[in-house]
Design a protein around this motif. Structure first.
Motif, short mmCIF file in Angstrom:
data_model
loop_
_atom_site.label_atom_id
_atom_site.label_comp_id
_atom_site.label_asym_id
_atom_site.label_seq_id
_atom_site.Cartn_x
_atom_site.Cartn_y
_atom_site.Cartn_z
N LEU A 67 -4.85 8.70 -4.03
CA LEU A 67 -5.95 8.04 -4.72
C LEU A 67 -6.96 9.10 -5.13
O LEU A 67 -7.51 9.80 -4.28
CB LEU A 67 -6.61 7.01 -3.79
N PHE A 69 -10.56 9.51 -6.59
CA PHE A 69 -11.71 8.60 -6.68
C PHE A 69 -12.91 9.32 -7.29
O PHE A 69 -13.22 10.46 -6.94
CB PHE A 69 -12.08 8.08 -5.28
N SER A 96 -5.56 1.14 3.08
CA SER A 96 -4.48 1.28 2.10
C SER A 96 -3.43 2.30 2.51
O SER A 96 -2.38 2.39 1.86
CB SER A 96 -5.06 1.69 0.74
N VAL A 98 -3.47 5.65 2.32
CA VAL A 98 -3.31 6.62 1.24
C VAL A 98 -3.99 7.92 1.64
O VAL A 98 -4.83 7.96 2.54
CB VAL A 98 -3.93 6.11 -0.08
N ALA A 100 -6.63 10.54 -0.08
CA ALA A 100 -7.59 10.40 -1.17
C ALA A 100 -8.28 11.71 -1.47
O ALA A 100 -8.50 12.55 -0.59
CB ALA A 100 -8.64 9.34 -0.82
N PHE A 150 -2.98 7.04 -8.10
CA PHE A 150 -3.88 6.01 -8.59
C PHE A 150 -5.24 6.65 -8.86
O PHE A 150 -5.72 7.47 -8.08
CB PHE A 150 -4.03 4.88 -7.57
N ALA A 152 -9.33 5.79 -9.42
CA ALA A 152 -10.26 4.72 -9.05
C ALA A 152 -11.69 5.24 -9.12
O ALA A 152 -11.95 6.44 -8.97
CB ALA A 152 -9.95 4.20 -7.65
N THR A 161 -12.84 6.78 -14.51
CA THR A 161 -11.47 6.35 -14.25
C THR A 161 -10.77 5.94 -15.54
O THR A 161 -9.64 6.35 -15.82
CB THR A 161 -11.46 5.20 -13.24
N ILE A 303 -7.39 -4.01 -3.11
CA ILE A 303 -7.10 -2.63 -3.50
C ILE A 303 -5.85 -2.13 -2.80
O ILE A 303 -4.96 -1.53 -3.41
CB ILE A 303 -8.31 -1.73 -3.17
N SER A 304 -5.74 -2.41 -1.50
CA SER A 304 -4.56 -2.00 -0.74
C SER A 304 -3.30 -2.61 -1.29
O SER A 304 -2.27 -1.95 -1.48
CB SER A 304 -4.73 -2.38 0.73
N ILE A 307 -2.28 -1.01 -4.63
CA ILE A 307 -1.68 0.31 -4.49
C ILE A 307 -0.28 0.22 -3.89
O ILE A 307 0.67 0.85 -4.38
CB ILE A 307 -2.58 1.21 -3.60
#
Length: 310
Positions: A67, A69, A96, A98, A100, A150, A152, A161, A303-304, A307
């Motif tokens: 992710l 961000f 999630s 992930v 990040a 992803f 975000a 984004t 969001i989770s 993804i």
């Protein structure tokens, strides 16, 4: 002296100051989530860094979605190292599962738009240095699935984004695959009112948004510059990712812009899917201000799911 959207004080002599005082917190293991974090420089030229987050479940032999961000703040305020964003990313990463990269970019008015957009792109190019598993940051080499990325961001970060999703469609860095974009109450604007804005937006509110944007982007081609008003960007049909999660709040002063974005993106020829989440009673970026509230938890769950359904 006037205050613009609770972000900047602007004085008659042209001076300005940021209203909010931020608490900067060091990276490290978060005791409530077990998420680990550290900072890494992504641009030696500008000396800008990102804060990286790794969930406690991470193992070297199991790659995780990445992710990228971008924080909000009207292009003029906030930081990924502030306690607000640090806490939010800890929660998102834990929920999630992930890894990040939370990007620090240079702020206007000192560094006017589009510098924020250029820094955001530099961070993506830095991530691409790890595509062969031999990049400068071990966490990205060992844990990040660069075929499962992803983008975000919230508010101005939502604008970044969108624009990064457009840009990777035009010039995808080698070795990266972008699966989706998450726009949380994105900051878009324009000369003409959209949706119900003309019915409820006061002239004072409109002037404040205009004045803040004029400080952030003095070289703009009007309020309808494609970086600010996606309706004016002929490139948006080329957004590379196949799905977008678009989050709206009913009491957000940007709500009509966000809803208009859904219509725009669905009618521009883009072949992906837009999923919309609406929190009717909430205000702009409520999930940062009330992270333990029921609606904030529900939003993070969405969001989770977004993804991990890729």
């Amino acid at each position: 002296m006037k205050e613009l959207l609770g972000i900047l004080r602007v004085f008659e002599d042209g001076r300005y100051e940021r209203i909010e005082v931020h608490t900067i917190v060091p990276a490290g293991i978060d005791p409530s989530t077990g998420v680990n974090s550290k900072d890494a420089v992504y641009s030696r030229e500008t000396n800008k860094s990102a804060r990286l987050y790794l969930p406690k479940t991470a193992t070297p032999n199991h790659k995780l979605p990445l992710l990228i961000f971008y924080h909000g703040g009207g292009f003029v305020d906030e930081s990924p190292f502030d306690t607000t964003y640090n806490d939010f990313l800890n929660l998102v990463v834990a929920d999630s599962n992930v890894i990040a990269v939370s990007v620090d970019y240079r702020l206007a008015p000192e560094f006017p738009v589009p510098i924020a957009h250029e820094d955001s792109w530099e961070a993506i190019k830095w991530v691409a240095q790890h595509a062969n598993g031999k990049g400068p940051e071990p966490w990205l080499n060992e844990y990040a699935d660069l075929q499962n990325i992803f983008l975000a961001g919230d508010s101005a970060g939502g604008n970044l984004t969108h624009n990064m999703a457009v840009r990777v469609g035009l010039d995808t860095p080698a070795g990266l695959r972008f699966r989706g974009a998450i726009l949380l109450h994105p900051y878009f604007w324009g000369t003409e009112r959209v949706g119900t804005e003309a019915d409820w937006m006061s002239p004072g509110l409109i002037d404040s948004v205009n004045e803040l944007l004029a400080l952030a982007y003095p070289g703009r081609s009007g309020m309808d510059d494609p970086l600010i008003n996606p309706a004016m960007d002929p490139r948006i049909a080329g957004i590379l990712c196949s799905k977008i999660l678009l989050c709206v709040s009913g009491n957000d002063f940007m709500r009509d812009r966000t809803r208009n974005y859904k219509t725009l993106i669905e009618n521009c020829g883009w072949k992906g899917n837009v999923e919309v989440v609406e929190d009717n009673e909430e205000s702009h970026v409520f999930f940062l201000k009330k992270p333990t509230s029921k609606n904030a938890v529900t939003l993070r769950n969405r969001i989770s799911a977004f993804i991990n359904s890729a």
